[in-house]
Design a protein around this motif. Sequence first.
Motif, short mmCIF file in Angstrom:
data_model
loop_
_atom_site.label_atom_id
_atom_site.label_comp_id
_atom_site.label_asym_id
_atom_site.label_seq_id
_atom_site.Cartn_x
_atom_site.Cartn_y
_atom_site.Cartn_z
N MET A 199 -2.67 16.30 -10.71
CA MET A 199 -2.80 15.26 -9.70
C MET A 199 -1.44 14.59 -9.60
O MET A 199 -0.88 14.18 -10.62
CB MET A 199 -3.87 14.26 -10.10
CG MET A 199 -4.16 13.21 -9.03
SD MET A 199 -5.04 13.90 -7.62
CE MET A 199 -6.69 14.00 -8.32
N TYR A 200 -0.92 14.50 -8.40
CA TYR A 200 0.39 13.90 -8.18
C TYR A 200 0.24 12.51 -7.57
O TYR A 200 -0.57 12.32 -6.65
CB TYR A 200 1.23 14.79 -7.26
CG TYR A 200 1.83 15.98 -7.97
CD1 TYR A 200 1.03 17.04 -8.40
CD2 TYR A 200 3.20 16.05 -8.23
CE1 TYR A 200 1.58 18.12 -9.07
CE2 TYR A 200 3.75 17.13 -8.89
CZ TYR A 200 2.94 18.16 -9.31
OH TYR A 200 3.48 19.24 -9.97
N GLN A 237 0.84 -1.20 0.00
CA GLN A 237 0.00 0.00 0.00
C GLN A 237 0.87 1.24 0.00
O GLN A 237 1.87 1.30 0.71
CB GLN A 237 -0.91 0.03 1.23
CG GLN A 237 -2.13 -0.86 1.13
CD GLN A 237 -3.14 -0.57 2.23
OE1 GLN A 237 -2.77 -0.45 3.39
NE2 GLN A 237 -4.40 -0.45 1.86
N LEU A 238 0.49 2.22 -0.79
CA LEU A 238 1.13 3.53 -0.82
C LEU A 238 0.06 4.54 -0.48
O LEU A 238 -0.93 4.67 -1.21
CB LEU A 238 1.73 3.82 -2.19
CG LEU A 238 2.75 2.82 -2.74
CD1 LEU A 238 3.22 3.25 -4.13
CD2 LEU A 238 3.94 2.68 -1.81
N VAL A 239 0.24 5.25 0.63
CA VAL A 239 -0.76 6.20 1.09
C VAL A 239 -0.16 7.60 1.07
O VAL A 239 0.82 7.87 1.77
CB VAL A 239 -1.26 5.85 2.50
CG1 VAL A 239 -2.29 6.88 2.96
CG2 VAL A 239 -1.86 4.44 2.50
N GLN A 240 -0.77 8.47 0.29
CA GLN A 240 -0.26 9.81 0.11
C GLN A 240 -0.93 10.82 1.02
O GLN A 240 -2.09 10.63 1.43
CB GLN A 240 -0.47 10.26 -1.34
CG GLN A 240 0.25 9.43 -2.37
CD GLN A 240 -0.02 9.92 -3.77
OE1 GLN A 240 -0.24 9.12 -4.68
NE2 GLN A 240 0.00 11.22 -3.98
N SER A 241 -0.21 11.89 1.29
CA SER A 241 -0.76 13.03 2.00
C SER A 241 -0.05 14.29 1.53
O SER A 241 1.00 14.22 0.88
CB SER A 241 -0.62 12.87 3.52
OG SER A 241 0.73 12.76 3.88
N GLY A 242 -0.61 15.43 1.87
CA GLY A 242 -0.04 16.70 1.45
C GLY A 242 -0.79 17.22 0.23
O GLY A 242 -1.88 16.76 -0.09
N GLY A 243 -0.20 18.16 -0.44
CA GLY A 243 -0.84 18.78 -1.58
C GLY A 243 -1.75 19.90 -1.15
O GLY A 243 -1.74 20.34 -0.01
N TRP A 293 0.94 2.06 -7.00
CA TRP A 293 0.63 3.48 -7.05
C TRP A 293 -0.15 3.95 -5.84
O TRP A 293 -0.97 3.20 -5.28
CB TRP A 293 -0.18 3.78 -8.32
CG TRP A 293 0.61 3.57 -9.56
CD1 TRP A 293 0.84 2.39 -10.21
CD2 TRP A 293 1.32 4.57 -10.29
NE1 TRP A 293 1.64 2.59 -11.30
CE2 TRP A 293 1.96 3.93 -11.38
CE3 TRP A 293 1.49 5.95 -10.14
CZ2 TRP A 293 2.74 4.62 -12.30
CZ3 TRP A 293 2.26 6.63 -11.07
CH2 TRP A 293 2.88 5.96 -12.13
N GLY A 294 0.14 5.21 -5.44
CA GLY A 294 -0.66 5.84 -4.41
C GLY A 294 -1.99 6.30 -4.97
O GLY A 294 -2.25 6.19 -6.17
N GLN A 295 -2.81 6.84 -4.08
CA GLN A 295 -4.17 7.22 -4.48
C GLN A 295 -4.23 8.57 -5.21
O GLN A 295 -5.25 8.90 -5.80
CB GLN A 295 -5.08 7.27 -3.24
CG GLN A 295 -4.99 8.54 -2.41
CD GLN A 295 -3.85 8.53 -1.40
OE1 GLN A 295 -2.90 7.76 -1.51
NE2 GLN A 295 -3.96 9.39 -0.40
N GLY A 296 -3.16 9.32 -5.18
CA GLY A 296 -3.14 10.61 -5.84
C GLY A 296 -3.52 11.74 -4.90
O GLY A 296 -4.33 11.56 -4.00
N THR A 297 -2.91 12.90 -5.15
CA THR A 297 -3.24 14.09 -4.38
C THR A 297 -3.16 15.31 -5.30
O THR A 297 -2.25 15.40 -6.12
CB THR A 297 -2.31 14.25 -3.16
OG1 THR A 297 -2.73 15.34 -2.37
CG2 THR A 297 -0.88 14.47 -3.59
#
Length: 130
Positions: A93-94, A3-9, A120-124
């Motif tokens: 979207m990153y 799992q890749l979990v993104q944050s920020g943006g 891939w992460g979920q995108g931010t």
Amino acid sequence: QVQLVQSGGGSVQAGGSLRLSCVASGYTRSNYCMGWFRQAPGKEREGVAAIYTGGLTTYYRDSVKGRFTISQDNAKNTLYLQMNSLKPEDSAMYYCAADFNLKALSGGVCYTFVYEYGYWGQGTQVTVSS
């Protein structure tokens, strides 16, 4: 299960800064490629930066060199993208991504070959206003 979990943006004015984070879990490899990609509406996904966790070598697309910094905290299994001097054309979207098979690795450097990254992460969203 990887799992890749993104944050920020978020939203910022031109010239501002943002930092993206990506926490990875569920894998056992110690050396692999991690990358940041972006996709603007109506455009293809493009590579922004990549890092080889084995040697911490980095790669950047020309348009972000000197403004963006990719880094990896191996103790926290976290990938970062520090984005400074942001421009409206950076709006997109990153996504963070991982290549555990090192298909994107060449000459000790990981490159942003989109189809070599299997996770891939979920995108931010990053929005830069002028």
